[in-house]
Write a protein that holds these residues in place. Sequence first.
Motif, PDB file in Angstrom:
ATOM      1  N   UNK A   1       0.832  -1.196   0.000  1.00  0.00           N
ATOM      2  CA  UNK A   1       0.000   0.000   0.000  1.00  0.00           C
ATOM      3  C   UNK A   1       0.867   1.247   0.000  1.00  0.00           C
ATOM      4  N   UNK A   2       0.359   2.296  -0.690  1.00  0.00           N
ATOM      5  CA  UNK A   2       1.042   3.584  -0.741  1.00  0.00           C
ATOM      6  C   UNK A   2       0.019   4.682  -0.485  1.00  0.00           C
ATOM      7  N   UNK A   3       0.480   5.749   0.200  1.00  0.00           N
ATOM      8  CA  UNK A   3      -0.383   6.901   0.443  1.00  0.00           C
ATOM      9  C   UNK A   3       0.409   8.144   0.051  1.00  0.00           C
ATOM     10  N   UNK A   4      -0.140   8.927  -0.842  1.00  0.00           N
ATOM     11  CA  UNK A   4       0.462  10.168  -1.327  1.00  0.00           C
ATOM     12  C   UNK A   4       1.887   9.936  -1.814  1.00  0.00           C
ATOM     13  N   UNK A   5       2.126   8.838  -2.517  1.00  0.00           N
ATOM     14  CA  UNK A   5       3.428   8.550  -3.098  1.00  0.00           C
ATOM     15  C   UNK A   5       4.435   7.982  -2.109  1.00  0.00           C
TER      16      UNK A   5
END
Length: 152
Positions: free
Chosen positions: A28-32
């Motif tokens: 998972x990734x959040x805002x890069x």
Amino acid sequence: MQRVKSVGDIVDSQCTRCKALLNHTIVAMVAGQVVRVKCNTCGSEHNHRPAKEAKEPKPAATRTAAARTSSTGAAPRARAGRAPAQSDESIWEEMIRPLDPDHAVPYNMAGRFKTNSLMAHPSFGTGVVVSCQSGKVEVVFKTGRKLLRCGC
């Protein structure tokens, strides 16, 4: 140029189960930013813990006589009114000289001790009682000063 990371790519991360820096697959990734990864070794899934950058050790600062002088150029202050410190062993030898080691009282936590009397401790050996406070006695042994519990 660095390639932009995306889900499914391999990244180095500190594994919480293996306790080592290993290859992980990005889950998972959040805002890069990588947030969750899966260990390629043990299969555990956890939050991303990036590799810590190694800190460079700082050189040890050594103080020279010149560095110890103040900004006015004065020499470092000596201890005012004090004689050079004696070692505990020399103090012990001076204190025990006039006393008879055969009269040493065995140490007991509930025992009562008098100042300037001898004490026989099972671990520290023979010592001289320096002071008695409420529930504590300070004794000088050949190996150093000790604060022991007592019934004072």
